[in-house]
Design a protein around this motif. Structure first.
Motif, PDB file in Angstrom:
ATOM      1  N   CYS A 149      13.110  -1.888   7.635  1.00  0.00           N
ATOM      2  CA  CYS A 149      13.377  -0.497   7.281  1.00  0.00           C
ATOM      3  C   CYS A 149      13.866  -0.401   5.826  1.00  0.00           C
ATOM      4  N   LEU A 150      14.764  -1.308   5.477  1.00  0.00           N
ATOM      5  CA  LEU A 150      15.280  -1.326   4.109  1.00  0.00           C
ATOM      6  C   LEU A 150      14.155  -1.658   3.119  1.00  0.00           C
ATOM      7  N   GLN A 151      13.296  -2.622   3.475  1.00  0.00           N
ATOM      8  CA  GLN A 151      12.190  -2.991   2.585  1.00  0.00           C
ATOM      9  C   GLN A 151      11.211  -1.835   2.421  1.00  0.00           C
ATOM     10  N   ALA A 152      10.973  -1.110   3.504  1.00  0.00           N
ATOM     11  CA  ALA A 152      10.053   0.029   3.425  1.00  0.00           C
ATOM     12  C   ALA A 152      10.617   1.125   2.522  1.00  0.00           C
ATOM     13  N   LEU A 153      11.914   1.382   2.635  1.00  0.00           N
ATOM     14  CA  LEU A 153      12.533   2.406   1.786  1.00  0.00           C
ATOM     15  C   LEU A 153      12.426   2.035   0.307  1.00  0.00           C
ATOM     16  N   ALA A 182      16.020  -0.075  -8.167  1.00  0.00           N
ATOM     17  CA  ALA A 182      16.443  -0.044  -9.578  1.00  0.00           C
ATOM     18  C   ALA A 182      15.336  -0.583 -10.486  1.00  0.00           C
ATOM     19  N   GLU A 183      14.669  -1.646 -10.057  1.00  0.00           N
ATOM     20  CA  GLU A 183      13.588  -2.204 -10.865  1.00  0.00           C
ATOM     21  C   GLU A 183      12.437  -1.213 -11.008  1.00  0.00           C
ATOM     22  N   LYS A 184      12.115  -0.496  -9.929  1.00  0.00           N
ATOM     23  CA  LYS A 184      11.041   0.494 -10.006  1.00  0.00           C
ATOM     24  C   LYS A 184      11.430   1.674 -10.897  1.00  0.00           C
ATOM     25  N   ALA A 223       0.831  -1.203   0.000  1.00  0.00           N
ATOM     26  CA  ALA A 223       0.000   0.000   0.000  1.00  0.00           C
ATOM     27  C   ALA A 223       0.868   1.257   0.000  1.00  0.00           C
ATOM     28  N   SER A 224       1.968   1.222   0.732  1.00  0.00           N
ATOM     29  CA  SER A 224       2.866   2.380   0.748  1.00  0.00           C
ATOM     30  C   SER A 224       3.399   2.664  -0.651  1.00  0.00           C
ATOM     31  N   GLY A 225       3.748   1.594  -1.373  1.00  0.00           N
ATOM     32  CA  GLY A 225       4.268   1.778  -2.719  1.00  0.00           C
ATOM     33  C   GLY A 225       3.249   2.389  -3.651  1.00  0.00           C
ATOM     34  N   SER A 231       9.768   3.751  -3.025  1.00  0.00           N
ATOM     35  CA  SER A 231      10.547   4.416  -4.083  1.00  0.00           C
ATOM     36  C   SER A 231       9.859   4.251  -5.431  1.00  0.00           C
ATOM     37  N   THR A 232       8.617   4.696  -5.487  1.00  0.00           N
ATOM     38  CA  THR A 232       7.828   4.539  -6.705  1.00  0.00           C
ATOM     39  C   THR A 232       7.632   5.853  -7.440  1.00  0.00           C
ATOM     40  N   HIS A 233       8.182   6.937  -6.914  1.00  0.00           N
ATOM     41  CA  HIS A 233       8.048   8.262  -7.555  1.00  0.00           C
ATOM     42  C   HIS A 233       9.442   8.867  -7.683  1.00  0.00           C
ATOM     43  N   PRO A 234       9.750   9.519  -8.800  1.00  0.00           N
ATOM     44  CA  PRO A 234      11.106  10.060  -8.985  1.00  0.00           C
ATOM     45  C   PRO A 234      11.587  10.946  -7.836  1.00  0.00           C
ATOM     46  N   SER A 235      10.685  11.765  -7.267  1.00  0.00           N
ATOM     47  CA  SER A 235      11.115  12.667  -6.187  1.00  0.00           C
ATOM     48  C   SER A 235      11.481  11.879  -4.929  1.00  0.00           C
ATOM     49  N   ILE A 236      10.789  10.741  -4.687  1.00  0.00           N
ATOM     50  CA  ILE A 236      11.112   9.935  -3.505  1.00  0.00           C
ATOM     51  C   ILE A 236      12.413   9.176  -3.726  1.00  0.00           C
ATOM     52  N   VAL A 237      12.640   8.713  -4.957  1.00  0.00           N
ATOM     53  CA  VAL A 237      13.889   7.995  -5.257  1.00  0.00           C
ATOM     54  C   VAL A 237      15.093   8.882  -4.937  1.00  0.00           C
TER      55      VAL A 237
END
Length: 1029
Positions: A554-558, A605-607, A508-510, A562-568
């Motif tokens: 924490c790593l999985q949440a980050l 990277a995949e996203k 859902a976060s993604g 990371s589904t939007h360029p600004s968040i990446v």
């Protein structure tokens, strides 16, 4: 001269007369084709054929007349395009007159009329004349099937070419066809007849007063009850007739008053197929009908649909009932309403609400879900219906949620609310105040947050799904709602491992981060960054064990957000910084922790691959950083940091390589060229200027005199260059290939030599054909031959041979056959034989790191089939000729090839190869056993007749292997025992007692997965031969 010409003319006519006599009197079929061929070639005219038939056509014996007309008709069927208009007129008159002849003559007359109906030269008016004659003179249903089909073909031909003339007949044409079709029983004819009726209606032929008659003559076949005979050469299926008849019945609203009562009657029947057909037909009719047609039948239709959904035990009937209700509602929604007309949609929806609404107040009762499904089916039909039902149902459900305190009841109610919320996504509203959910927004959010805060996992899951749907509604959630939602997702992401909620929270976060990047950047990313910092502080103090599960979460949440360029641009630096900071504590980070960070980078990277800008940002940020860390770890220092030892481990380097490959595959050629201009010189010349923090203590020279650690980094070079687009030019390619070739046969470090061999093969595969490629191949062949001859580098030379062979097999290079032969020769080698056998698995399987389609490798679509055709015969010959101690290597290689071959290719070759596969089961090598069992299992399902010839051997081998020391072999053997039950029952019954006794032992196996397969297999054998099995 005149006499000679007369003789020449008489001679061919004499031949024609002889052919006619052979056909008519001699009962031979061949002369008809000969006469037709002579007419086509110009030897005779149709008129001459008629003259030659003269006596036959006037013969008092009906059979003789029939043969004469049959010959003429067969000639016309082949030569109708040669006829002149005047000839067509005379032939039509002749054939129409013959329709009054003896019944034995009629089939041949109809064949002639069929030929004439195809004539381009048919004068106007004759099509109508022919059909009138058929309608008046021929009792069609008394004719054989073939002749009835001929009549339908004549009608079809005229409808295709003389439509306006036939429409001139008015309703008489429709009435005539009704008489023709009435009583038809043959499925072949019905398909044509249904098509004619459909064309009558869809092309606006006049039905006149015969609408009901036309309906009756077609609806008498509804519902279709036809089972095709076995080995039916015509291939007509029940579904073909159903769809053809449905197209007729649903083609006009004029059938509605007759059809709808019939559908209601069939829906209410006890026959499952009739219910399904009726509901599907109703669904199709709603596309053509309006309010006028449905008005009088709506109460009965609703009652029938409601009963089926409430009471049926069939999911298919329920689904079709809901689909029909959706179509009915859609039909009522789109009909144009007059100002003074009754709004049927509102009254129809009110009836649905009246019958279903009260069931929603009983979340524990049986009818709650059927009622919700009915309401949702109606609401999903149109925006009007959705508004009407949602505005009535949502307040009730919100009230019920607060009335019921049990988590299970609340979950049911929230799932129903969720269903209605999803329907809102189908409709767009320009004014946000018009949106039905706007008035319920605060209540919905309150209810959703209650669900998210509830300790019950199932209720949490529905709450998360509700949040995702509400978030997808534009401008519905306020900034305060989003902040609170992000807080809940953050909390849920760190629940215990066995909870499903944390996985759903990450998903859902993604999805929400894509829609609300600012909210997640402001409220979630800082919290995760703070958690990472505290983890780093713990590590610096040596408090490693306290970090248990929060660090990977924490790593999985980050990576998830990371589904939007600004968040990446926020999460990627955090992850890279965390990786750099991991070597600053006194406690050494574990391999799994470093790999976890790299896996998060991989997911980011995949996203990023979907967005070119994000892809380039990730590449130019992450790749130099990873290379810098690796180079720093490989350079000699007085004090080795704790991270250095970890970064050079095989698993960590493989994970880093995967990140670099993923970050490279989607680059545009221009950007890839910029990157390759930095990275290749780094490995060839030690040019570290583009790396961040590039003040390393020593030089980086992996191909010169570099340390073992530096040479290991060739795996990262491989990941990069083997993922580049094919049209990207690699600088210093010649030198790079030679350096890779040298390193591939270096014996000091198997990891680096294998990476070099794979990199060399990956570049070979993409290199365009030409002299340079030939030179590289010659260098490789020389290197392999030198290495295999003798010395300590045989294993490395073999690895190089294997990867070069695969690179060439994938692209169909001619040299691949020579290298494959060399590989087969090694099957007899005492040292390399087993490895060579396993090499066939590599040749046939898909790789994950190099030589992949995603990495732009040249992979031909049928390389496995070609490899099988070219090499399996040689493998079989080699097996038969090999000494006994070498045969297992050939069996293993053959098993690997067959196991990865598409089964349609293998099935035709099965009889010749099956004996070898059965012999492979006796091989002591568990890899061979497992590969062979994996190959045999689908064959038992797809080729039972062939496999049943060897049932005795199969049963014995499988039962023996079910006690193998290898768990994987035991499972595969039991799965094959299960698949054996698909063989013909009479073949298996003699073995049933033996198998049931033998399968009792694995029921007590120490491994649960083995016991599970044993139970499944033994159950099938118990049922073997029982009634209904």
């Amino acid at each position: 001269m005149a006499a000679a010409a007369a003789l020449e003319a008489v001679a061919p006519l004499g031949a024609l007369w002889g052919l006619v006599q052979d056909f008519v009197m001699g009962q031979q079929e061949g002369p008809a084709d000969q006469v037709a061929a002579d007419v086509k070639s110009g030897s005779y005219t149709v008129l001459q054929v008629v003259e030659a038939l003269g006596s036959s056509l006037e013969n008092p014996e009906p059979r003789t007349r029939a043969r004469g007309i049959q010959l003429l008709s067969q000639v016309l069927l082949q030569c109708h395009s040669l006829l002149l208009e005047k000839e067509v007129v005379h032939l039509i008159l002749f054939y129409e007159n013959r329709l009054k002849d003896h019944h034995l003559v009629i089939p041949s007359v109809l064949q002639g009329l069929k030929a004439l109906s195809l004539c381009v030269a048919l004068p106007p008016g004759l099509a109508v004349s022919v059909l009138k004659a058929i309608f008046q003179e021929v009792h069609v249903q008394s004719l054989p099937q073939v002749d009835r089909h001929t009549v339908y073909s004549i009608i079809t031909n005229f409808m295709r070419t003389r439509e306006e003339e036939l429409k001139g007949l008015g309703a008489d044409f429709t009435f005539g066809f009704i008489q023709v079709m009435d009583g038809e029983k043959d499925p072949r004819n019905l398909l044509v007849a249904f098509r004619i009726v459909y064309d009558l209606i869809s092309r606006d032929y006049s039905l006149g007063p015969f609408v009901e008659e036309l309906f009756e003559v077609t609806s008498c076949y509804f519902p279709i009850d036809f089972t095709p005979p076995p080995n039916d050469p015509h291939g007509i299926q029940r579904e073909d007739l159903i769809l053809s008849l449905r197209a007729v019945l649903a083609s006009t609203p004029r059938f509605a008053e007759f059809l709808l009562p019939l559908l209601i009657e069939k829906v209410d029947s006890e026959i499952l197929s009739a219910k399904l057909d009726s509901l599907q037909t109703l669904n199709a009719c709603c596309a053509m009908y309006g309010q006028k047609e449905l008005k009088d039948f709506l109460p009965s239709l609703w009652a029938s649909i409601r009963r089926e959904v409430f009471q049926t035990a069939s999911e298919r009937v329920e689904a079709e009932g809901l689909a029909a209700l959706n179509s009915l509602t859609a039909c009522l929604s789109r009909s144009v309403l007059r100002a003074d007309a009754e709004d049927l949609l509102d009254s129809f929806l009110s009836n649905i609400l009246q019958d279903c609404r009260h069931h929603l107040c009983e979340p524990d009762m049986k009818l709650v879900w059927p009622s919700a499904k009915l309401l949702q089916a109606a609401a999903g039909a149109s925006a009007r219906a959705c508004d009407h039902i949602t505005s009535n149902v949502l307040p009730l459900l919100l009230e019920q949620f607060h009335k019921h305190s049990q988590s299970s009841q609340r979950r049911t109610i929230l799932e129903m609310i969720l269903g209605f919320l999803k329907l809102q996504q189908k409709w767009s509203y320009e004014d946000k105040d018009e949106r039905p959910l706007s008035g319920f927004k605060d209540q919905l959010c309150s209810l959703m947050f209650m669900a998210l805060a509830d300790p019950n996992t199932q209720l949490q899951l529905v709450g998360i799904r509700t949040l995702t749907v509400l978030g997808a509604q534009p401008d519905l959630l306020s900034s305060g709602d989003l902040e609170l939602a992000v807080g809940h997702l953050y909390r849920l992401s760190f629940l215990e491992e066995d909870s499903q909620s944390w996985v759903a929270a990450l998903e859902a976060s993604g999805s929400l981060a894509t829609l609300y990047p600012v909210a997640f950047s402001s409220h979630l990313v800082p919290k995760l960054a703070e958690d990472l910092c505290s983890e780093e502080s713990d590590l610096a103090r040596g408090d490693g064990p306290t970090r248990c599960s929060r660090h990977p979460r924490c790593l999985q949440a980050l990576s998830a957000v990371s589904t939007h360029p600004s968040i990446v641009k926020e999460t990627l630096p955090l992850l890279l910084q965390h990786l750099c900071q991991m070597n600053r504590g006194s406690e050494s980070p574990g391999t799994s922790e470093v790999i976890a960070v790299c896996q998060s980078l991989q997911q980011v990277a995949e996203k990023c691959q979907q967005d070119p800008e994000s892809c380039w940002y990730f590449h130019q940020t992450a790749v130099p950083c990873l290379l810098a860390l690796a180079v720093q770890a490989s350079t000699p220092e007085k004090e080795h940091s704790v991270l250095k030892r970890v970064l050079l481990e095989d698993e960590v380097l493989a994970t880093m390589a995967s990140v670099i490959a993923t970050a490279t595959t989607h680059l545009s050629p221009d950007l890839a060229a910029q990157s390759v201009a930095h990275i290749v010189p780094l490995f060839l010349d030690g040019n570290i200027s583009f790396l961040p923090e590039n003040s390393f203590s020593g030089r980086f020279q992996p191909f010169q005199d570099g340390s073992s650690g530096q040479r290991r980094l060739v795996a990262l070079l491989m990941a990069f260059v083997c993922s580049l687009p094919r049209n990207v030019e690699i600088p210093q390619l010649n030198r790079l290939m030679r350096e890779l070739l040298e390193l591939s046969c270096c014996q000091s470090c198997p990891f680096s030599s294998t990476a070099a061999a794979k990199c060399f093969a990956g570049l070979l595969n993409k290199h365009p054909a030409g002299q340079e490629l030939d030179e590289f191949l010659q260098l490789a062949v020389d290197k392999v031959e030198a290495g295999l001859s003798s010395g300590p580098c045989r294993s490395q030379a073999f690895t190089l041979l294997l990867w070069v062979t695969k690179a060439l097999v994938l692209r169909y290079h001619p040299l691949s056959s020579c290298l494959t032969e060399q590989l087969m020769g090694l099957l007899s080698d005492p040292e390399l034989g087993p490895a060579a056998a396993d090499g066939f698995s590599l040749l046939m399987s898909d790789c994950t790191d190099v030589l992949t389609r995603a990495g732009h490798a040249e992979v031909r679509i049928m390389f496995r089939q070609r490899f099988f055709t070219d090499n399996v015969p040689a493998l079989v010959r080699g097996f038969h000729a090999a000494p006994q101690d070498v045969k297992p290597n050939y069996l293993k290689g053959l098993s690997h090839v067959l196991n990865r071959l598409p089964k349609p290719v293998l099935l035709p070759e099965l009889p010749t190869l099956l004996s070898l596969l059965l012999e492979a089961l006796s091989c002591p090598d568990s890899v061979v056993q497992l590969s062979t069992l994996s190959c045999l299992q689908p064959l038992l399902l797809e080729a039972p007749q062939v496999m049943s010839l060897h049932v005795d051997t199969l049963v014995t081998k499988f039962l023996t292997l079910s006690a193998s020391p290898s768990m994987a072999v035991r499972i595969a053997a039991l799965q094959c025992m299960h698949a054996l039950t698909r063989l013909p029952t009479p073949v298996l019954l003699p073995y049933k007692p033996q198998v049931i006794r033998a399968l009792a032992k694995p029921l007590d196996d120490k491994k649960r997965l083995v016991r599970k397969e044993a139970v499944s297999a033994r159950g099938e054998w118990f049922l073997l031969g029982s009634p209904g099995s």
